[in-house]
Write an enzyme that holds these catalytic residues in place. Structure first.
Site, PDB file in Angstrom:
ATOM      1  N   ASP A 157     -75.226   7.866  -8.340  1.00  0.00           N
ATOM      2  CA  ASP A 157     -76.590   8.455  -8.098  1.00  0.00           C
ATOM      3  C   ASP A 157     -75.934   9.821  -7.397  1.00  0.00           C
ATOM      4  O   ASP A 157     -74.810   9.718  -6.736  1.00  0.00           O
ATOM      5  CB  ASP A 157     -77.575   7.969  -7.479  1.00  0.00           C
ATOM      6  CG  ASP A 157     -78.850   8.565  -7.660  1.00  0.00           C
ATOM      7  OD1 ASP A 157     -79.076   9.617  -7.218  1.00  0.00           O
ATOM      8  OD2 ASP A 157     -80.016   7.754  -8.492  1.00  0.00           O
ATOM      9  N   ASP A 205     -72.622  13.215  -9.742  1.00  0.00           N
ATOM     10  CA  ASP A 205     -73.595  14.344 -10.257  1.00  0.00           C
ATOM     11  C   ASP A 205     -73.350  14.293 -11.453  1.00  0.00           C
ATOM     12  O   ASP A 205     -72.664  14.980 -11.976  1.00  0.00           O
ATOM     13  CB  ASP A 205     -73.402  15.279  -9.268  1.00  0.00           C
ATOM     14  CG  ASP A 205     -74.233  16.445  -9.798  1.00  0.00           C
ATOM     15  OD1 ASP A 205     -75.158  16.535 -10.801  1.00  0.00           O
ATOM     16  OD2 ASP A 205     -74.225  17.545  -9.170  1.00  0.00           O
ATOM     17  N   TYR A 224     -90.631  17.993 -20.884  1.00  0.00           N
ATOM     18  CA  TYR A 224     -90.178  16.527 -20.859  1.00  0.00           C
ATOM     19  C   TYR A 224     -90.155  16.126 -22.130  1.00  0.00           C
ATOM     20  O   TYR A 224     -89.027  15.527 -22.792  1.00  0.00           O
ATOM     21  CB  TYR A 224     -91.323  15.713 -19.694  1.00  0.00           C
ATOM     22  CG  TYR A 224     -90.774  14.305 -19.661  1.00  0.00           C
ATOM     23  CD1 TYR A 224     -89.432  14.095 -18.769  1.00  0.00           C
ATOM     24  CD2 TYR A 224     -91.272  13.314 -19.964  1.00  0.00           C
ATOM     25  CE1 TYR A 224     -89.011  12.642 -18.758  1.00  0.00           C
ATOM     26  CE2 TYR A 224     -90.993  12.095 -19.837  1.00  0.00           C
ATOM     27  CZ  TYR A 224     -89.731  11.518 -19.226  1.00  0.00           C
ATOM     28  OH  TYR A 224     -89.488  10.535 -19.059  1.00  0.00           O
ATOM     29  N   VAL A 274     -93.699   4.105 -16.335  1.00  0.00           N
ATOM     30  CA  VAL A 274     -92.996   2.850 -15.515  1.00  0.00           C
ATOM     31  C   VAL A 274     -93.282   3.155 -13.880  1.00  0.00           C
ATOM     32  O   VAL A 274     -93.104   4.350 -13.605  1.00  0.00           O
ATOM     33  CB  VAL A 274     -91.578   2.733 -15.724  1.00  0.00           C
ATOM     34  CG1 VAL A 274     -90.786   1.717 -14.970  1.00  0.00           C
ATOM     35  CG2 VAL A 274     -91.291   2.828 -17.153  1.00  0.00           C
ATOM     36  N   SER A 307     -90.480   8.278  -8.486  1.00  0.00           N
ATOM     37  CA  SER A 307     -90.788   9.731  -9.286  1.00  0.00           C
ATOM     38  C   SER A 307     -92.058   9.409  -9.477  1.00  0.00           C
ATOM     39  O   SER A 307     -93.041  10.301  -9.657  1.00  0.00           O
ATOM     40  CB  SER A 307     -89.800  10.132  -9.878  1.00  0.00           C
ATOM     41  OG  SER A 307     -89.746   9.449 -10.892  1.00  0.00           O
TER      42      SER A 307
HETATM   43  P1  NAD Z   1     -86.719   8.166 -10.621  1.00  0.00           P
HETATM   44  O1  NAD Z   1     -87.279   9.541 -11.371  1.00  0.00           O
HETATM   45  O2  NAD Z   1     -87.771   7.888  -9.475  1.00  0.00           O
HETATM   46  O3  NAD Z   1     -85.185   8.284  -9.872  1.00  0.00           O
HETATM   47  C1  NAD Z   1     -84.288   9.240 -10.758  1.00  0.00           C
HETATM   48  C2  NAD Z   1     -82.983   9.062  -9.957  1.00  0.00           C
HETATM   49  O4  NAD Z   1     -82.195  10.374 -10.737  1.00  0.00           O
HETATM   50  C3  NAD Z   1     -82.974   9.347  -8.578  1.00  0.00           C
HETATM   51  O5  NAD Z   1     -82.276   8.380  -7.702  1.00  0.00           O
HETATM   52  C4  NAD Z   1     -82.465  10.871  -8.391  1.00  0.00           C
HETATM   53  O6  NAD Z   1     -81.639  10.942  -7.356  1.00  0.00           O
HETATM   54  C5  NAD Z   1     -81.502  10.587  -9.695  1.00  0.00           C
HETATM   55  N1  NAD Z   1     -80.888  12.112  -9.987  1.00  0.00           N
HETATM   56  C6  NAD Z   1     -81.339  13.030 -10.066  1.00  0.00           C
HETATM   57  N2  NAD Z   1     -80.452  14.099 -10.381  1.00  0.00           N
HETATM   58  C7  NAD Z   1     -79.449  13.453 -10.356  1.00  0.00           C
HETATM   59  C8  NAD Z   1     -78.254  14.217 -10.757  1.00  0.00           C
HETATM   60  N3  NAD Z   1     -77.883  15.466 -11.000  1.00  0.00           N
HETATM   61  N4  NAD Z   1     -77.105  13.109 -10.825  1.00  0.00           N
HETATM   62  C9  NAD Z   1     -77.050  11.727 -10.546  1.00  0.00           C
HETATM   63  N5  NAD Z   1     -78.464  11.259 -10.253  1.00  0.00           N
HETATM   64  C10 NAD Z   1     -79.480  12.300 -10.231  1.00  0.00           C
HETATM   65  O7  NAD Z   1     -86.409   7.020 -11.867  1.00  0.00           O
HETATM   66  P2  NAD Z   1     -87.286   6.641 -12.915  1.00  0.00           P
HETATM   67  O8  NAD Z   1     -88.793   7.215 -13.004  1.00  0.00           O
HETATM   68  O9  NAD Z   1     -86.937   5.168 -13.064  1.00  0.00           O
HETATM   69  O10 NAD Z   1     -86.652   7.338 -14.206  1.00  0.00           O
HETATM   70  C11 NAD Z   1     -85.281   6.999 -14.597  1.00  0.00           C
HETATM   71  C12 NAD Z   1     -85.329   7.390 -16.144  1.00  0.00           C
HETATM   72  O11 NAD Z   1     -86.332   6.936 -16.784  1.00  0.00           O
HETATM   73  C13 NAD Z   1     -85.619   9.063 -16.291  1.00  0.00           C
HETATM   74  O12 NAD Z   1     -84.715   9.405 -17.100  1.00  0.00           O
HETATM   75  C14 NAD Z   1     -86.869   9.140 -16.672  1.00  0.00           C
HETATM   76  O13 NAD Z   1     -87.207  10.303 -17.469  1.00  0.00           O
HETATM   77  C15 NAD Z   1     -87.093   7.838 -17.621  1.00  0.00           C
HETATM   78  N6  NAD Z   1     -88.455   7.283 -17.759  1.00  0.00           N
HETATM   79  C16 NAD Z   1     -89.172   7.041 -16.725  1.00  0.00           C
HETATM   80  C17 NAD Z   1     -90.507   6.874 -17.027  1.00  0.00           C
HETATM   81  C18 NAD Z   1     -91.682   6.501 -15.729  1.00  0.00           C
HETATM   82  O14 NAD Z   1     -92.610   6.395 -16.188  1.00  0.00           O
HETATM   83  N7  NAD Z   1     -91.135   6.450 -14.373  1.00  0.00           N
HETATM   84  C19 NAD Z   1     -90.868   6.577 -17.995  1.00  0.00           C
HETATM   85  C20 NAD Z   1     -89.842   6.875 -19.251  1.00  0.00           C
HETATM   86  C21 NAD Z   1     -88.771   7.193 -19.034  1.00  0.00           C
END
Ligand code: NAD
Length: 252
Positions: free
Chosen positions: A38, A61, A149, A182, A186
Site C-alpha cells: 500500500d 504505489d 467509478y 462493503v 473509505s
Molecule cells: P479503502 O478504499 O478503504 O482503502 C483503499 C486503500 O487503497 C487504502 O489503504 C489506500 O492507501 C490504498 N491506495 C490508494 N492509492 C494507492 C496507490 N496509489 N497505491 C497503493 N495503494 C493505494 O478500501 P475498500 O473500500 O475495501 O476498497 C478496496 C477496493 O474494493 C477498491 O478497489 C474499491 O473500489 C473496491 N470496492 C469497494 C466497495 C466498498 O463498498 N467498500 C465495493 C465494491 C468494490
C-alpha cells in the site's frame, strides 16, 4: 491454520485497510506467503498485529511503474490481487478531466502495470491466478452519482476477460470480483460525506443500506473469502468471469 493456499506467493495491492487488508490476512491464514502493499504504511504495519509470520509488508504505489516493478520483483507472485481503487461522487456532468484521469489511472491502469510486471514470471512457471477488484456498481448495475467509478470499474471487466482469454492455455487464470457495498474506512467516509449533505448520518446510512436487499452491507471478510477461493486451486476451472458478491443487489 488450514493450508488451502500453501505454496502460493500472493501480491496484494491496497492492503492497508478494508478489503485488501482482510484478504491479505485471510490468505496468510490459509498458508500463503503474502506480500501486503500500500502507500499507507501505518495501515499496513497494523497487519502485523495478528502475529502472522507469513505476511511481508512494503510500500508499493500502483501509480508508479518503478514502484510496481520493484514490488513484483520482490514478491515474484503466482497470485496477484489487484485491490486498489477510488470512488468519485457525481454524474457525468459533474466529472472533471482530472478526476477521470486519476480514476482511470488508479482503478484500471494500475492493474495493467501490475499484470504486465507479474505475467512474465507466471508464464515462465506456467501458473498464475490474477484477481481484479471491479464492483457490482457499474459493471453489473447502475447507481446514482457514480459516473467515473462505474465507468472505470466496468473497464476492469473488459481487462479481466482480455487477459483471461489471451493466456488461458498457458496456466494463467484471470477473474474479477464485483462486490456490493462493503464496510471499509473509505465507505465510512462516504457515509459521513453524504450525511453532511443530507443533514444526518443516519439518513445517509439508510440510503446505502436501502440498496442492499439483505438490509446490511458486507463485511470485508466476506469478500476476502471469495478472494481466497479465487487464489486457490479449488477455483482451477474458473477464468474470465465476474464474480458477483453483492447481497442480492443485482440479483432481484
Ligand atoms: P479503502 O478504499 O478503504 O482503502 C483503499 C486503500 O487503497 C487504502 O489503504 C489506500 O492507501 C490504498 N491506495 C490508494 N492509492 C494507492 C496507490 N496509489 N497505491 C497503493 N495503494 C493505494 O478500501 P475498500 O473500500 O475495501 O476498497 C478496496 C477496493 O474494493 C477498491 O478497489 C474499491 O473500489 C473496491 N470496492 C469497494 C466497495 C466498498 O463498498 N467498500 C465495493 C465494491 C468494490
Amino acid at each position: 491454520m488450514t493450508e488451502r493456499l500453501k505454496g502460493k506467493r500472493v501480491l496484494v495491492t491496497a492492503a492497508g485497510q478494508g478489503i485488501g487488508r482482510a484478504s491479505a490476512i485471510a490468505m496468510a491464514k490459509e498458508g500463503a506467503q503474502v506480500f501486503a502493499t500500500d502507500i499507507n504504511l501505518e495501515g499496513l504495519s497494523s497487519i502485523r498485529d495478528g502475529n502472522l509470520e507469513n505476511i511481508e509488508i512494503f510500500e508499493m504505489d500502483v501509480l508508479s511503474d518503478d514502484s510496481v516493478r520493484e514490488g513484483v520483483k520482490r514478491a515474484d507472485p503466482n497470485v496477484l490481487f489487484n485491490c486498489a481503487g477510488f470512488v468519485h461522487h457525481g454524474t457525468i456532468l459533474d466529472s472533471t478531466d482530472d478526476e477521470l484521469e486519476f480514476a482511470s489511472n488508479l482503478n484500471v491502469r494500475s492493474m495493467v502495470r501490475t499484470i504486465k510486471a507479474s505475467l512474465p514470471g507466471m508464464l515462465e512457471r506456467g501458473e498464475g491466478s490474477i484477481i481484479n477488484m471491479s464492483s457490482a456498481l457499474g459493471s453489473i448495475i447502475g447507481a446514482p452519482n457514480r459516473f467515473i467509478y462505474g465507468t472505470t470499474k466496468a473497464a476492469v471487466v473488459g481487462l479481466t476477460k482480455s487477459v483471461a482469454v489471451d493466456f488461458i492455455t498457458q496456466g494463467i487464470r484471470c477473474n474479477c470480483i464485483c462486490p456490493g457495498t462493503v464496510d471499509s474506512p473509505s465507505w465510512r467516509n462516504r457515509v459521513d460525506a453524504l450525511g453532511e449533505q443530507l443533514g444526518s448520518r443516519e439518513k445517509a446510512l439508510a440510503q446505502f443500506v436501502a440498496r442492499q436487499p439483505m438490509g446490511r452491507v458486507a463485511k470485508a471478510e466476506e469478500i476476502a473469502a471469495l478472494v481466497v477461493y479465487l487464489a486457490s486451486d479449488e477455483s482451477a476451472f474458473t477464468t474470465g468471469h465476474t464474480h458477483i458478491i453483492d447481497g442480492g443487489w443485482s440479483g432481484q
